[in-house]
Each structure stands twice: as C-alpha cells, then as structure tokens.
Design a protein around this motif. Structure first.
Motif, PDB file in Angstrom:
ATOM      1  N   ASN A 132     107.030  64.993-148.719  1.00  0.00           N
ATOM      2  CA  ASN A 132     107.787  64.574-147.534  1.00  0.00           C
ATOM      3  C   ASN A 132     106.859  64.733-146.334  1.00  0.00           C
ATOM      4  N   PHE A 133     105.956  63.776-146.157  1.00  0.00           N
ATOM      5  CA  PHE A 133     104.943  63.859-145.109  1.00  0.00           C
ATOM      6  C   PHE A 133     105.341  62.998-143.911  1.00  0.00           C
ATOM      7  N   GLU A 134     105.009  63.484-142.719  1.00  0.00           N
ATOM      8  CA  GLU A 134     105.150  62.698-141.494  1.00  0.00           C
ATOM      9  C   GLU A 134     104.028  63.097-140.545  1.00  0.00           C
ATOM     10  N   GLY A 135     103.596  62.131-139.738  1.00  0.00           N
ATOM     11  CA  GLY A 135     102.573  62.427-138.750  1.00  0.00           C
ATOM     12  C   GLY A 135     101.288  62.930-139.338  1.00  0.00           C
ATOM     13  N   ARG A 136     100.959  62.478-140.529  1.00  0.00           N
ATOM     14  CA  ARG A 136      99.754  62.961-141.212  1.00  0.00           C
ATOM     15  C   ARG A 136      98.892  61.781-141.635  1.00  0.00           C
ATOM     16  N   THR A 137      97.598  61.950-141.537  1.00  0.00           N
ATOM     17  CA  THR A 137      96.657  60.937-142.003  1.00  0.00           C
ATOM     18  C   THR A 137      95.409  61.615-142.552  1.00  0.00           C
ATOM     19  N   THR A 138      94.665  60.889-143.361  1.00  0.00           N
ATOM     20  CA  THR A 138      93.419  61.385-143.926  1.00  0.00           C
ATOM     21  C   THR A 138      92.277  60.464-143.511  1.00  0.00           C
ATOM     22  N   ILE A 139      91.227  61.037-142.945  1.00  0.00           N
ATOM     23  CA  ILE A 139      90.049  60.272-142.538  1.00  0.00           C
ATOM     24  C   ILE A 139      88.813  61.028-142.992  1.00  0.00           C
ATOM     25  N   GLU A 140      87.951  60.352-143.720  1.00  0.00           N
ATOM     26  CA  GLU A 140      86.736  60.995-144.197  1.00  0.00           C
ATOM     27  C   GLU A 140      85.855  61.414-143.026  1.00  0.00           C
ATOM     28  N   THR A 141      85.072  62.465-143.248  1.00  0.00           N
ATOM     29  CA  THR A 141      84.249  63.044-142.189  1.00  0.00           C
ATOM     30  C   THR A 141      83.304  62.024-141.571  1.00  0.00           C
ATOM     31  N   ALA A 142      82.625  61.229-142.395  1.00  0.00           N
ATOM     32  CA  ALA A 142      81.678  60.246-141.863  1.00  0.00           C
ATOM     33  C   ALA A 142      82.376  59.217-140.989  1.00  0.00           C
ATOM     34  N   VAL A 143      83.582  58.849-141.380  1.00  0.00           N
ATOM     35  CA  VAL A 143      84.342  57.871-140.599  1.00  0.00           C
ATOM     36  C   VAL A 143      84.775  58.491-139.269  1.00  0.00           C
ATOM     37  N   ALA A 144      85.266  59.737-139.310  1.00  0.00           N
ATOM     38  CA  ALA A 144      85.685  60.422-138.080  1.00  0.00           C
ATOM     39  C   ALA A 144      84.510  60.572-137.120  1.00  0.00           C
ATOM     40  N   GLU A 145      83.334  60.862-137.663  1.00  0.00           N
ATOM     41  CA  GLU A 145      82.148  60.991-136.813  1.00  0.00           C
ATOM     42  C   GLU A 145      81.788  59.652-136.177  1.00  0.00           C
ATOM     43  N   ALA A 146      81.887  58.566-136.956  1.00  0.00           N
ATOM     44  CA  ALA A 146      81.581  57.245-136.421  1.00  0.00           C
ATOM     45  C   ALA A 146      82.557  56.859-135.319  1.00  0.00           C
ATOM     46  N   MET A 147      83.811  57.317-135.439  1.00  0.00           N
ATOM     47  CA  MET A 147      84.826  57.037-134.414  1.00  0.00           C
ATOM     48  C   MET A 147      84.743  57.996-133.231  1.00  0.00           C
ATOM     49  N   GLU A 148      83.831  58.970-133.327  1.00  0.00           N
ATOM     50  CA  GLU A 148      83.655  59.978-132.282  1.00  0.00           C
ATOM     51  C   GLU A 148      84.940  60.764-132.030  1.00  0.00           C
ATOM     52  N   ILE A 149      85.607  61.130-133.118  1.00  0.00           N
ATOM     53  CA  ILE A 149      86.772  62.013-133.041  1.00  0.00           C
ATOM     54  C   ILE A 149      86.255  63.442-132.922  1.00  0.00           C
ATOM     55  N   LYS A 150      86.533  64.093-131.798  1.00  0.00           N
ATOM     56  CA  LYS A 150      86.039  65.438-131.523  1.00  0.00           C
ATOM     57  C   LYS A 150      87.164  66.456-131.632  1.00  0.00           C
ATOM     58  N   THR A 151      86.812  67.660-132.025  1.00  0.00           N
ATOM     59  CA  THR A 151      87.807  68.727-132.156  1.00  0.00           C
ATOM     60  C   THR A 151      87.337  69.989-131.445  1.00  0.00           C
ATOM     61  N   GLU A 152      88.307  70.844-131.149  1.00  0.00           N
ATOM     62  CA  GLU A 152      88.036  72.194-130.648  1.00  0.00           C
ATOM     63  C   GLU A 152      89.046  73.140-131.281  1.00  0.00           C
ATOM     64  N   VAL A 153      88.849  74.433-131.079  1.00  0.00           N
ATOM     65  CA  VAL A 153      89.748  75.441-131.628  1.00  0.00           C
ATOM     66  C   VAL A 153      90.643  75.967-130.518  1.00  0.00           C
ATOM     67  N   ALA A 154      91.939  75.949-130.755  1.00  0.00           N
ATOM     68  CA  ALA A 154      92.908  76.398-129.743  1.00  0.00           C
ATOM     69  C   ALA A 154      92.831  77.909-129.583  1.00  0.00           C
ATOM     70  N   GLY A 155      92.826  78.345-128.345  1.00  0.00           N
ATOM     71  CA  GLY A 155      92.756  79.772-128.068  1.00  0.00           C
ATOM     72  C   GLY A 155      93.056  80.051-126.613  1.00  0.00           C
ATOM     73  N   PRO A 156      92.695  81.255-126.137  1.00  0.00           N
ATOM     74  CA  PRO A 156      92.992  81.624-124.743  1.00  0.00           C
ATOM     75  C   PRO A 156      92.084  80.888-123.776  1.00  0.00           C
ATOM     76  N   THR A 157      92.542  80.752-122.544  1.00  0.00           N
ATOM     77  CA  THR A 157      91.720  80.176-121.481  1.00  0.00           C
ATOM     78  C   THR A 157      92.270  80.651-120.145  1.00  0.00           C
ATOM     79  N   THR A 158      91.590  80.263-119.085  1.00  0.00           N
ATOM     80  CA  THR A 158      92.045  80.564-117.732  1.00  0.00           C
ATOM     81  C   THR A 158      92.363  79.260-117.023  1.00  0.00           C
ATOM     82  N   LEU A 159      93.587  79.145-116.549  1.00  0.00           N
ATOM     83  CA  LEU A 159      94.001  77.959-115.798  1.00  0.00           C
ATOM     84  C   LEU A 159      93.605  78.126-114.336  1.00  0.00           C
TER      85      LEU A 159
END
Length: 417
Positions: free
Chosen positions: A147-174
C-alpha cells in the motif's frame, strides 16, 4: 495505490534532455530506462461494505479499513466466514506495517462492537507493506500486500544526472529579518573645504580632481601677499580631491580652493517604518545588496536617527568600508535581522513541495524517495522549523525536488485506504 513507482516518462523526458545537453548519451542504454517501462494495469482490489480492502482465504474473509471520522486514523477490521459475521472476540489479530527503511509499526487489536480496533494511530504517509496474521478457531490466516503512496524509485546515476541534491535534517539557527531600503551617503565630516591661511597668489596646484592624496601631502603652493614668501597647503587627512576651485596665478581671496573627501567609509542610510520600530536596535545585524554590484555586504546598525522623516520612517545607519566600488547615492536593499532562534529540527525551504493537502519533503532511503508530511513552525529566508512528520537525521531532497513530485503525480500516486 498499490505498487512502488519507478522513474516515469516525465522524468525520462527530463533526463533525456539533460543527457543531450550534458553529453550523457551512454545513459540511454542504462538499465534504469528498462525498469521504467509502464507495468501492466492491475485490477482494483475488492472493497468491502465498510469501504475497506477485502482479503480472502478459503471461506474466511477479512475487511481492513482505515477509519478516521472524528478520531486519528486507525485500523478497523471485520471478519466473516462463508458470508456470516465472525464474533471479533474469537479472533487474535496482528497487523505489521513495514515502512520505508524497514521501520515496523506493530499493531494489535481489541474487540469492539462488531469489529476489531487497532491500538495505534496510522500516521502519514499511509505508505507501507501490510502484513496481516489472523488466528481463528485453531487456524492461522496470513495476507500481505503493498500500500504505497508518494513513493518513487530512481537509480543513483539517474538522480545525479537530474542534479537531485539531498541534505540531512537536523538543528539550525533561524535568522528572521525585515526588509529595508535606502541609499549610500558620506559620514558627517567626510568632506573638508581647503582654503589658504594667508591670502596670496597661487603659484602651483599640485593635485587634480579625482586624485587620491595622503595626509600631509602638498596640495597647493601660495606666495603670501604680506611676506612675499611661498608656503604650502598640505592635506589634513587622507582623501580624494572631489572639487577644485583654484588655478595657478589666481589669488586665494579668502575662498575655498578645493574639497577633499574621505571616501574610505560610507553610511547606508535605511528607512524603517513604524510597524518595525520595536524590532530594530543598535547592533542589529544587516545584510545588504547595492544596485549594480553583485557582491553582498554586511554590517550592524551603528546609529538610529532620533527624528522621523515626513513619511514617518526612522533612518538607521550602517557603516560600510569602501572596497573601491562604493558610490554616494547608490540604492541599497537590506535585510535587518530581528530575531535569532535555535531550533532542534529544520529543513531547507527550497525542498518543500505540495502533496495532497500537505506540505512535504521527500525522504531518501537508498534509491527510494517518499513523501514526509510536515508540521511546520517558524521560518527565515532559507530554513523552516519542523515540528512533526520527520525524524532528525533523515536524508531529504533539497535541490530539484519538483522532479520527484512530477514523477509521482505522473504515475498516479493517489491516496488509497
């Protein structure tokens, strides 16, 4: 929705365009493309009288429904045998929801009226493998489905070609700011009028307009009318000759001979309006952009003028060292920092997308991406506080998250109970 989504035709079109522009023609044969072919349409699952999913084994049927009218979403289950309702007290039921990243929600059930009621909330996203075990009259019945929703699979090489960037959620200062606008001006006393101490004839002008001079440098030579002896007029400070009113052979005549301007420092004079008076104080940090210049500038408020202008604005001063590019009268747009807030969890605003009625980011686990519905709090120009819906340490998409949203929408990722 029942199945994991692979890279859709929309994403493929984007990737093909990228591959052509980046010279990545060899990606055209990558296995990611082969896995992206549309799967055969599956029949819609059978629905029961309570609009839940029907599961059958032999003569035993189980209807599993997410109930959320007046309560947080929860599972409710009805069972029957050969069309006859089974007393829920006779059933021992367990449901495990296996979420992305192998997070398992272990749900137990209690009899209530004519159904079995789950003992925990089914939190968003409702995207998981559903594993059911029901024990009834000495027999064990097992079912499992996606029962999947809002999910997709993209191979690493494809994600890199699309310039999909990620970061790790954590603390910050606003850093919360308010906008302000103004112009560059010279500080008080920056301009000095140069004149002769004793009247006489100017015999030599040693500098020209626009020339940078040092303190004690000779500016003019004058022959005194009284002593008939020459003397020199020297620069009282470093500066630039911004105006020249005298020529050799002229009399000084008790008049200004030139203007020397210290342009080593300017003031950004910024207007703050009444609704923001209480937020701004001496020492407040400011970031600025000057019209016509690409470089950014920063500083702090050094002075707040005691009077308001005719438009009721109050003018604040920010000192700026001249790097050689500053000009009096230049327009300034600024952000004045009015609050600094440390928050335990935040994400970049650039990664936010809309999904159903939620604001989401896309969590990344391996080569899979899935929505995370967020409860949001305070924000600044770059970050937004997360109050719920995302675990600290989650890797999430920042740049080009719209590609994932488009891919999921193209693949028909609707909400399905």
């Amino acid at each position: 929705m029942k199945h994991t989504i692979t890279l859709s035709s929309l994403s493929l079109a984007i990737l093909l365009n990228l591959s052509l522009s980046l010279g990545l023609g060899t990606l055209a044969t990558n296995s990611a493309f082969a896995s992206s072919a549309p799967a055969a349409e599956e029949a819609e699952p059978e629905k029961g009288p309570h609009r839940g999913r029907m599961l059958r084994e032999g003569g035993v049927a189980l209807e599993l429904s997410i109930f959320e009218t007046g309560v947080p979403p929860e599972f409710r289950v009805w069972m029957s045998e050969n069309g006859k309702a089974i007393d829920p007290k006779e059933v021992d039921l367990n449901v495990k929801l296996i979420r992305l990243g192998n997070v398992v929600d272990d749900i137990h059930f209690n009899a209530q009226s004519d159904f079995l009621r789950g003992d925990m909330e089914i939190y968003e996203p409702h995207s998981f493998i559903v594993s059911i075990e029901a024990k009834y009259q000495g027999n064990t019945y097992r079912w499992q489905y996606d029962n999947f929703e809002g999910r997709t699979t993209i191979e690493t090489a494809v994600a890199e070609a699309m310039e999909i960037k990620t970061e790790v959620a954590g603390p910050t200062t606003l850093h919360q700011t308010i906008p302000a606008y103004g112009t560059l001006a010279l500080p008080p006393g920056a301009e000095r009028s140069i004149s002769a101490r004793f009247d006489g004839e100017i015999t030599k002008v040693h500098v020209g307009v626009g020339e940078q001079v040092k303190q004690e440098q000779t500016l003019l030579t004058v022959e005194s009318n009284e002593s008939l002896k020459p003397y020199q007029i020297k620069a009282p400070a470093d500066g630039v000759v911004s105006a020249l009113f005298a020529n050799a052979g002229e009399q000084t005549a008790n008049r200004p001979l030139m203007t020397l301007t210290d342009n080593s420092q300017y003031l950004a004079k910024l207007a703050v309006y009444p609704q923001d008076f209480e937020k701004v104080r001496t020492g407040s940090a400011i970031s600025m952009q000057l019209e016509g210049l690409s470089a950014g500038y920063s500083g702090t408020i050094s002075f707040i003028e005691p009077k308001v202008r005719d438009d009721q604005a109050r003018v604040v001063w920010v000192k700026l060292a001249n790097d050689g590019s500053l000009t009096e009268g230049s327009f300034v747009s600024a952000q004045i920092e009015v609050a600094t807030i440390a928050v335990p969890l935040a994400v970049k605003r650039v990664g936010l997308q809309g999904f159903r009625d939620f604001t989401v980011v896309f969590a990344k686990v391996g080569e899979q991406y899935e929505v995370r519905m967020l409860e949001l709090g305070r924000q600044d120009a770059e970050w937004i506080e997360v109050l719920g819906g995302l675990e600290p340490g989650t890797e999430y998409v920042t740049e080009n998250s719209f590609i994932l949203k488009a891919d999921i929408e193209k693949s028909g990722a609707s909400h399905d109970h």
